[in-house]
Motif scaffolding. Structure first.
Motif, mmCIF file in Angstrom:
data_model
loop_
_atom_site.group_PDB
_atom_site.id
_atom_site.type_symbol
_atom_site.label_atom_id
_atom_site.label_comp_id
_atom_site.label_asym_id
_atom_site.label_seq_id
_atom_site.Cartn_x
_atom_site.Cartn_y
_atom_site.Cartn_z
ATOM 1 N N PHE A 198 -1.316 -0.475 -3.574
ATOM 2 C CA PHE A 198 -1.995 -1.194 -4.648
ATOM 3 C C PHE A 198 -2.948 -0.311 -5.448
ATOM 4 O O PHE A 198 -3.094 -0.473 -6.643
ATOM 5 N N GLN A 202 0.231 -4.595 -12.284
ATOM 6 C CA GLN A 202 -0.567 -3.788 -11.364
ATOM 7 C C GLN A 202 -0.409 -2.299 -11.640
ATOM 8 O O GLN A 202 -1.369 -1.530 -11.540
ATOM 9 N N VAL A 209 -3.918 -10.135 -6.979
ATOM 10 C CA VAL A 209 -3.729 -8.718 -6.663
ATOM 11 C C VAL A 209 -5.076 -8.016 -6.525
ATOM 12 O O VAL A 209 -5.308 -7.250 -5.584
#
Length: 330
Positions: free
Chosen positions: A256, A293, A176
């Motif tokens: 993200f 995340q 990620v």
């Protein structure tokens, strides 16, 4: 209008102005066209050279009859195009003969061993001047995402990166953070459920294709790859990449990155946090990866998903994903 015959816009304007006058000087034409006299004088010199204007004694000029002067230019251009067509046929034959004369060893190089594959991987990227296209699958053979030293150098040269990730890659450790870093540097990333092969393309000149993965390599042997130069096979790989790219799901940095204050709300519309959860799940991340995340507990994440399914009136995540895409939730 006359640009196809090689006339610049100023030259065409001077010629048309001259057509409406029995004769005229550069000064008169400059006043009429509101152009600098030097520009008009230069245009008149070219018109005389091409037979579109004639000197009429002293400093005056007259236009040559269009049917004669322009007709001659058009004929000359047609003849030139016919000669170019003949040259095209000749050049094409010479190119086919040259390609046909190359051995298979000139078009395909077999590369064996991790170190050799890593070297060719870097060299392919160094050769790119316009674009690098890449299929990324797991397991990795020579270079992990985030450890590609040539990516930054190519980006500084203005090389465009388009990368398709196989969905299982998003379950790799630390992936990620690497995705966020790549997106922030302008790399275009998309994801698909599965890819037929590993692949990297440099412009339309080179391709590196691993032909065996570490897990499929017999004990005691080394992984291999082929380096392809421009050929019909390379063109087929380009077409394959473009087809996969069109159907792949794009990854967006907004899904993200950035701080997101969390407040668990039960409204009638998805919150910004809900939208980010959906975007990450549609990108292919697991529940645990999404929770990590977004700094959420796994239980909180799954509670938010249950709330979204209730809002959408669906019973499965597949139906939720379809509803989210159709209604702009992600």
């Amino acid at each position: 209008m006359l640009g196809a015959l090689g006339l610049a816009p100023d030259e065409e304007a001077v010629y048309r102005a001259l057509l409406g006058r029995p004769s005229a000087t550069a000064m008169l034409l400059a006043d009429a066209l509101e152009l600098p006299e030097g520009v008009v004088e230069k245009s008149l010199a070219h018109l005389v050279e091409w037979g579109l204007a004639l000197r009429s004694g002293g400093e005056a000029f007259v236009a040559a009859p269009p049917a004669m002067a322009l007709g001659a230019l058009i004929t000359e251009r047609r003849d030139g195009l016919r000669m170019a067509e003949q040259a095209l046929v000749t050049f094409a034959e010479e190119h086919r003969a040259a390609v046909a004369g190359r051995s298979i060893n000139d078009l395909i190089e077999v590369v064996t061993g991790v170190d050799a594959i890593r070297l060719r991987f870097q060299q392919v990227q160094q050769a790119a001047r316009r674009e690098i296209r890449n299929f990324v699958t797991a397991p990795y053979i020579a270079v992990r995402p985030g450890q590609n030293s040539q990516e930054d150098a190519a980006a500084r040269r203005g090389v465009r990166f388009r990368v398709v990730l196989e969905r299982p890659v998003l379950a790799e450790p630390d992936i990620v953070a690497e995705v966020v870093d790549s997106l922030s540097r302008g790399v275009e990333l998309r994801v698909v459920d599965s890819l037929p092969m590993k692949l990297i393309l440099a412009d339309d000149d080179l391709a590196l294709v691993p032909i065996s993965a570490p897990l499929a390599t017999p004990p005691g042997s080394e992984p291999g790859a082929v380096l392809l130069h421009r050929s019909g096979l390379l063109a087929a790989l380009e077409a394959l990449f473009e087809t996969v790219w069109q159907r792949a799901y794009p990854l967006e940095l907004s899904a993200f990155g950035g701080e997101l204050p969390y407040a668990e709300q039960e409204g009638d519309e998805p919150t910004e946090l809900d939208r980010r959860i959906l975007a990450l799940l549609l990108s292919g991340l697991t529940d645990q990866a999404v929770a990590t995340q977004l700094d959420l507990s796994l239980r909180t994440l799954q509670r938010r998903l249950r709330h979204l399914m209730d809002l959408a009136g669906v019973e499965s995540r597949m139906q939720l994903g379809w509803h989210a895409s159709r209604h702009g939730w992600a």
